[in-house]
Design an enzyme around this catalytic site. Structure first.
Site, PDB file in Angstrom:
ATOM      1  N   PRO A 207       0.826  -1.219   0.000  1.00  0.00           N
ATOM      2  CA  PRO A 207       0.000   0.000   0.000  1.00  0.00           C
ATOM      3  C   PRO A 207       0.855   1.261   0.000  1.00  0.00           C
ATOM      4  O   PRO A 207       1.930   1.292   0.601  1.00  0.00           O
ATOM      5  CB  PRO A 207      -0.794  -0.132   1.311  1.00  0.00           C
ATOM      6  CG  PRO A 207      -0.773  -1.597   1.628  1.00  0.00           C
ATOM      7  CD  PRO A 207       0.536  -2.127   1.110  1.00  0.00           C
TER       8      PRO A 207
ATOM      9  N   LYS B 208      19.015 -17.058  -2.858  1.00  0.00           N
ATOM     10  CA  LYS B 208      18.368 -17.361  -4.146  1.00  0.00           C
ATOM     11  C   LYS B 208      18.397 -18.864  -4.399  1.00  0.00           C
ATOM     12  O   LYS B 208      17.440 -19.438  -4.922  1.00  0.00           O
ATOM     13  CB  LYS B 208      19.069 -16.605  -5.277  1.00  0.00           C
ATOM     14  CG  LYS B 208      18.867 -15.089  -5.193  1.00  0.00           C
ATOM     15  CD  LYS B 208      19.393 -14.352  -6.418  1.00  0.00           C
ATOM     16  CE  LYS B 208      19.032 -12.871  -6.360  1.00  0.00           C
ATOM     17  NZ  LYS B 208      19.420 -12.106  -7.530  1.00  0.00           N
TER      18      LYS B 208
END
Ligand SMILES: NC(=O)c1ccc[n+]([C@@H]2O[C@H](COP(=O)([O-])OP(=O)(O)OC[C@H]3O[C@@H](n4cnc5c(N)ncnc54)[C@H](OP(=O)(O)O)[C@@H]3O)[C@@H](O)[C@H]2O)c1
Length: 274
Positions: A43, A140
């Site tokens: 947001p 990763k």
């Protein structure tokens, strides 16, 4: 989003991290290829810079659907995932472990045809870099192993060096200075791929059945260049001469051991590439 005749047969793509340095190119590329495009964004806050608000406005004008939410909102993510076919994550390194939440939501949704996690760097399973870069890549790699063990169709993209990012780092084109640092001998060849090309190619790769459960490495022969060649091209283009300040390998190793994070990671990346 308006579904036009050119977009009605196209896969629907959801991007996480789409407002970021690289993510914005992925969103623009997806929209430019007429894919119905969705971006999962946190947001807006009063502290958000005007440039971020502008980017969100640009996305809306391109017909992109912005879905506001947090990665912790599992049900919301599942309901958005059910509306799309392909998920591309371009989240920053700090949020790489949080991709487990995306994976959980993809499993719950059960309809995703391809997931590209946030990678877009070196081929991490093929290199043994200095410890700070190794620790960075470990995050990763964990996501890679999770996906390989899952039933989610995936593609791992190794984009090598983002060209604009590395040219800015190596040549400082916006900060005229008489000298340039050359890492190592300056002869090592690196692959510099322009961010906008990486983004366009990634949309194609995400939709290509041949890349399902594969690693794709972007290494076009014309984009392979050494630092010495790069500096010489820059000298020709600008008509200037630069003094080369060499930073040898042992110095990079020492800096990787003494600098605080994230600078120790940056020098370890330079050591790995050059
Ligand atoms: N090959 C290269 O040369 C190279 C260079 C740099 C980066 N990379 C790779 O490119 C990928 C993307 O990196 P980037 O630098 O483009 O990322 P970035 O700009 O730092 O961030 C991308 C977006 O992620 C969202 N985000 C940030 N923190 C978050 C969090 N905790 N939870 C949820 N969303 C969050 C933000 O969007 P919102 O606030 O709108 O949600 C932000 O705009 C990474 O895998 C990175 O390693 C490669």
């Amino acid at each position: 989003m308006e579904i036009t005749s050119s977009s009605c047969n196209k896969s629907k793509i959801l991007v996480f991290g789409g407002t970021g340095y690289f993510g914005k190119h992925v969103v623009r590329a997806s929209a430019s290829f007429s894919h119905p495009t969705f971006v999962f964004v946190r947001p807006a806050t009063p502290q958000m810079p005007p440039s971020s608000l502008q980017l969100r406005g640009e996305f809306r004008s391109l017909g992109v659907t912005l879905v506001q939410g947090e990665l912790e909102e599992h049900e919301k993510m599942v309901s958005v995932l059910k509306q799309v076919d392909i998920v591309i994550s371009v989240l920053p390194v700090s949020a790489i472990p949080d991709q487990i939440k995306i994976i959980d939501a993809i499993i719950a949704a059960g309809n995703i045809e391809r997931f590209l996690p946030s990678e877009f760097g070196c081929e991490e399973d093929r290199i043994t870099p200095l410890p700070p870069f190794e620790a960075f890549l470990e995050k990763k790699k964990k996501i890679r192993r999770l996906l390989e063990a899952s039933t989610i169709p995936y593609t791992f993209v190794s984009a090598n060096c983002y060209a604009a990012y590395f040219i800015s780092l190596l040549l400082h084109p916006h900060d005229p200075r008489p000298d340039l640092v050359v890492y190592g001998t300056g002869e090592a060849k690196a692959v510099l791929n322009w961010e906008q090309d990486v983004a366009k190619y990634t949309i194609k790769v995400a939709n290509d059945p041949r890349t399902r459960n594969r690693v794709v490495i972007y290494r076009p022969p014309g984009n392979i260049i050494s630092q010495n060649e790069l500096i010489s091209s820059w000298e020709k283009k600008t008509g200037r001469r630069f003094e080369k300040v060499c930073m040898q390998e042992d110095e990079l190793i020492k800096l990787s051991q003494s600098l605080p994070s994230p600078d120790n990671i940056a020098v370890s990346i330079l050591h790995s590439v050059f």
